[in-house]
Motif scaffolding. Sequence first.
Motif, mmCIF file in Angstrom:
data_model
loop_
_atom_site.group_PDB
_atom_site.id
_atom_site.type_symbol
_atom_site.label_atom_id
_atom_site.label_comp_id
_atom_site.label_asym_id
_atom_site.label_seq_id
_atom_site.Cartn_x
_atom_site.Cartn_y
_atom_site.Cartn_z
ATOM 1 N N PRO A 153 0.841 -1.202 0.000
ATOM 2 C CA PRO A 153 0.000 0.000 0.000
ATOM 3 C C PRO A 153 0.879 1.256 0.000
ATOM 4 C CG PRO A 153 0.070 -0.969 2.198
ATOM 5 C CD PRO A 153 0.813 -1.913 1.294
ATOM 6 N N ASN A 154 0.325 2.357 -0.444
ATOM 7 C CA ASN A 154 1.056 3.641 -0.482
ATOM 8 C C ASN A 154 2.397 3.504 -1.202
ATOM 9 O OD1 ASN A 154 -1.015 4.795 1.190
ATOM 10 N ND2 ASN A 154 -0.021 3.838 2.961
ATOM 11 N N PHE A 155 2.381 2.763 -2.285
ATOM 12 C CA PHE A 155 3.602 2.476 -3.028
ATOM 13 C C PHE A 155 4.132 3.732 -3.726
ATOM 14 C CE2 PHE A 155 5.246 1.217 -7.308
ATOM 15 C CZ PHE A 155 6.454 0.677 -6.882
ATOM 16 N N ASP A 156 5.437 3.942 -3.627
ATOM 17 C CA ASP A 156 6.103 5.072 -4.291
ATOM 18 C C ASP A 156 7.363 4.531 -4.958
ATOM 19 O OD1 ASP A 156 7.657 7.297 -4.981
ATOM 20 O OD2 ASP A 156 6.898 8.501 -3.309
ATOM 21 N N ALA A 157 7.307 4.359 -6.282
ATOM 22 C CA ALA A 157 8.431 3.772 -7.015
ATOM 23 C C ALA A 157 9.691 4.611 -6.876
ATOM 24 C CB ALA A 157 8.065 3.597 -8.487
ATOM 25 N N GLY A 158 9.550 5.930 -6.915
ATOM 26 C CA GLY A 158 10.709 6.811 -6.796
ATOM 27 C C GLY A 158 11.386 6.689 -5.439
ATOM 28 N N ARG A 159 10.587 6.587 -4.409
ATOM 29 C CA ARG A 159 11.153 6.447 -3.062
ATOM 30 C C ARG A 159 11.913 5.130 -2.933
ATOM 31 N NH1 ARG A 159 6.616 6.449 1.127
ATOM 32 N NH2 ARG A 159 6.307 4.382 0.199
ATOM 33 N N ASP A 160 11.324 4.048 -3.467
ATOM 34 C CA ASP A 160 12.002 2.754 -3.412
ATOM 35 C C ASP A 160 13.288 2.764 -4.242
ATOM 36 O OD1 ASP A 160 10.131 1.708 -1.711
ATOM 37 O OD2 ASP A 160 9.019 0.626 -3.249
ATOM 38 N N ALA A 161 13.258 3.419 -5.389
ATOM 39 C CA ALA A 161 14.458 3.519 -6.219
ATOM 40 C C ALA A 161 15.566 4.245 -5.465
ATOM 41 C CB ALA A 161 14.134 4.238 -7.530
ATOM 42 N N GLU A 162 15.193 5.263 -4.733
ATOM 43 C CA GLU A 162 16.173 6.023 -3.943
ATOM 44 C C GLU A 162 16.769 5.148 -2.838
ATOM 45 O OE1 GLU A 162 16.475 10.300 -1.532
ATOM 46 O OE2 GLU A 162 14.562 9.611 -2.365
ATOM 47 N N ILE A 163 15.924 4.343 -2.187
ATOM 48 C CA ILE A 163 16.412 3.440 -1.134
ATOM 49 C C ILE A 163 17.427 2.452 -1.710
ATOM 50 C CG2 ILE A 163 15.741 1.550 0.406
ATOM 51 C CD1 ILE A 163 13.053 3.030 0.797
ATOM 52 N N LEU A 164 17.119 1.891 -2.865
ATOM 53 C CA LEU A 164 18.031 0.935 -3.488
ATOM 54 C C LEU A 164 19.333 1.607 -3.916
ATOM 55 C CD1 LEU A 164 15.552 -1.206 -5.653
ATOM 56 C CD2 LEU A 164 16.574 -1.794 -3.449
ATOM 57 N N ARG A 165 19.244 2.827 -4.419
ATOM 58 C CA ARG A 165 20.450 3.562 -4.831
ATOM 59 C C ARG A 165 21.365 3.807 -3.636
ATOM 60 N NH1 ARG A 165 24.633 4.745 -7.881
ATOM 61 N NH2 ARG A 165 25.119 6.957 -8.048
ATOM 62 N N LYS A 166 20.797 4.230 -2.526
ATOM 63 C CA LYS A 166 21.597 4.471 -1.321
ATOM 64 C C LYS A 166 22.199 3.172 -0.793
ATOM 65 C CE LYS A 166 19.162 8.618 0.313
ATOM 66 N NZ LYS A 166 18.269 9.184 1.366
ATOM 67 N N ALA A 167 21.459 2.059 -0.918
ATOM 68 C CA ALA A 167 21.946 0.768 -0.419
ATOM 69 C C ALA A 167 23.164 0.283 -1.197
ATOM 70 C CB ALA A 167 20.836 -0.270 -0.490
ATOM 71 N N MET A 168 23.308 0.730 -2.447
ATOM 72 C CA MET A 168 24.407 0.250 -3.290
ATOM 73 C C MET A 168 25.494 1.304 -3.506
ATOM 74 S SD MET A 168 22.373 -1.958 -6.215
ATOM 75 C CE MET A 168 21.187 -0.669 -6.638
ATOM 76 N N LYS A 169 25.278 2.527 -3.052
ATOM 77 C CA LYS A 169 26.218 3.609 -3.311
ATOM 78 C C LYS A 169 27.373 3.577 -2.308
ATOM 79 C CE LYS A 169 26.306 8.631 -4.110
ATOM 80 N NZ LYS A 169 25.528 9.881 -4.090
ATOM 81 N N GLY A 170 28.554 3.870 -2.788
ATOM 82 C CA GLY A 170 29.711 3.949 -1.902
ATOM 83 C C GLY A 170 30.283 2.581 -1.577
ATOM 84 N N PHE A 171 31.061 2.531 -0.497
ATOM 85 C CA PHE A 171 31.748 1.311 -0.113
ATOM 86 C C PHE A 171 30.776 0.373 0.604
ATOM 87 C CE2 PHE A 171 34.301 -1.232 2.859
ATOM 88 C CZ PHE A 171 35.161 -1.837 1.946
ATOM 89 N N GLY A 172 30.710 -0.857 0.157
ATOM 90 C CA GLY A 172 29.839 -1.833 0.793
ATOM 91 C C GLY A 172 28.405 -1.734 0.291
ATOM 92 N N THR A 173 27.623 -2.723 0.664
ATOM 93 C CA THR A 173 26.228 -2.808 0.225
ATOM 94 C C THR A 173 25.337 -3.069 1.431
ATOM 95 O OG1 THR A 173 26.963 -3.767 -1.877
ATOM 96 C CG2 THR A 173 24.622 -3.988 -1.338
ATOM 97 N N ASP A 174 24.238 -2.354 1.514
ATOM 98 C CA ASP A 174 23.260 -2.573 2.586
ATOM 99 C C ASP A 174 22.249 -3.606 2.084
ATOM 100 O OD1 ASP A 174 21.391 -2.520 4.588
ATOM 101 O OD2 ASP A 174 21.135 -0.332 4.599
ATOM 102 N N GLU A 175 22.603 -4.885 2.232
ATOM 103 C CA GLU A 175 21.751 -5.943 1.705
ATOM 104 C C GLU A 175 20.381 -5.962 2.374
ATOM 105 O OE1 GLU A 175 24.884 -6.451 2.651
ATOM 106 O OE2 GLU A 175 25.973 -7.299 0.938
ATOM 107 N N GLN A 176 20.335 -5.639 3.668
ATOM 108 C CA GLN A 176 19.052 -5.681 4.364
ATOM 109 C C GLN A 176 18.076 -4.662 3.797
ATOM 110 O OE1 GLN A 176 18.218 -8.065 6.761
ATOM 111 N NE2 GLN A 176 16.194 -7.254 6.235
#
Length: 458
Positions: A153-176
């Motif tokens: 519910p209350n799905f926001d594709a842009g917000r999720d894309a931003e979360i994934l970008r931050k999880a993969m940006k820089g050193f290391g990956t936030d797999e969780q």
Amino acid sequence: MAYPGYPPSGGYPAFPGYPPTGQESVYPPAGQYSYPPVPGGYPPAGGGGTYPAAPPTAGYAGTAGYPASGGYPGAPQAGGMPPYTGAPSGPGFGVPPAGPGFGGYPQPPAQSYAGGGPAQMPVGYPSGQTPSPMPGLPAAMAQCTQGTIQAAPNFDAGRDAEILRKAMKGFGTDEQAIINVVANRSNDQRQKIKAAFKTMYGKDLIKDLKSELSGNVEELILALFMPSTYYDAWSLRHAMKGVGTQERVLIEILCTRTNQEIREIVNCYKSEFGRDIEQDIRADTSGHFERLLISMCQGNRDENQTVDYQKAQEDAQRLYQAGEGKLGTDESCFNMVLASRSFPQLKATVEAYSRIANRDLLSSIDREFSGNVERGLKAILQCALNRPAFFAERLYYSMKGAGTDDSTLIRIIVTRSELDLVQIKQMFSQMYQKTLATMIASDTSGDYRRLLLAIVGQ
């Protein structure tokens, strides 16, 4: 539409034996869901045509007790067993009973399925038109299926894309963070996230994920981001690509999907890989197995949900005469009936066959066929009787014993996650006295385990 980066390196591994010899599900001998045995036959010697009292809880056509003398369709008033003239319709009739030993397909528990999203009506079980899949089956399960993943519910594709970008940006990956997104969005929502990611960052989400992940967790996440039809087509292509053929993948997909799904897969296979699936099947398989798969590729199974019990009786007689009733086997007869009849119709045929042959149809297929064509025919019947139980069995054998068939585990979890994984979990617990989550946790590790458990709802 192209899907860059597919497949993950290595493709699907070869399947281990499934199930191991001697561990195939077997169904009970005739008699457990036909007329109960009576010393001296029907009617008892000197009984003058009367029928013995039946157990009060095991009635004919789902009723308590047997009808009075002469009450069976076509029953004579005296002497001999009445001829079968087609089963009357009614709740619980025409399907084998649930219970221990019935092919590993116990009766599901009577419990509700609340908790997320509208129930989806499966093909083959519309309300009020066919018997319940098994006597006493809760109406909720008989008439609907439910996935463990629902649209957020209350799905926001842009917000999720931003979360994934931050999880993969820089050193290391936030797999969780990645797990939290992909395990809680529907496939349609994941496609929107993928499009939003490219719009916002000018980068391909799949390529970024591949650069950050590896191994089984990479294969699992990439599978989740494939459109459902494409994933089935991709799985079929890789089952036939290169040296060797993964026949069990062909059976699992082509023998279990609906007509519409089959047609979409065939079209996708052509558009995405530039190949004709029938030609690939002919090149990689042969004989009766090839013909069965070609039949499945047509997507022309009868979808009339009204059961014709007279036709079920005729088909059962035809199958008996093509197998148990003759020397040799008329394989084309089995192909014709199992490839063209609706799943509710096949259930009634299974019941009629047990009365004619004094043996259940799956046991007869065991005796008359071998190898891949045997597995294919049995998969069709098992899905007609209890589709969630079929997939529960496949999941169990993907993890049983030494090693894990990760590609089978991933494929079933992903493809059933929005359809009937709730019911598959319930059947798994009853069939194997352990939960699916428990077995996954003991056979996997790390982020791969966490993502699988998140998908199955643990």
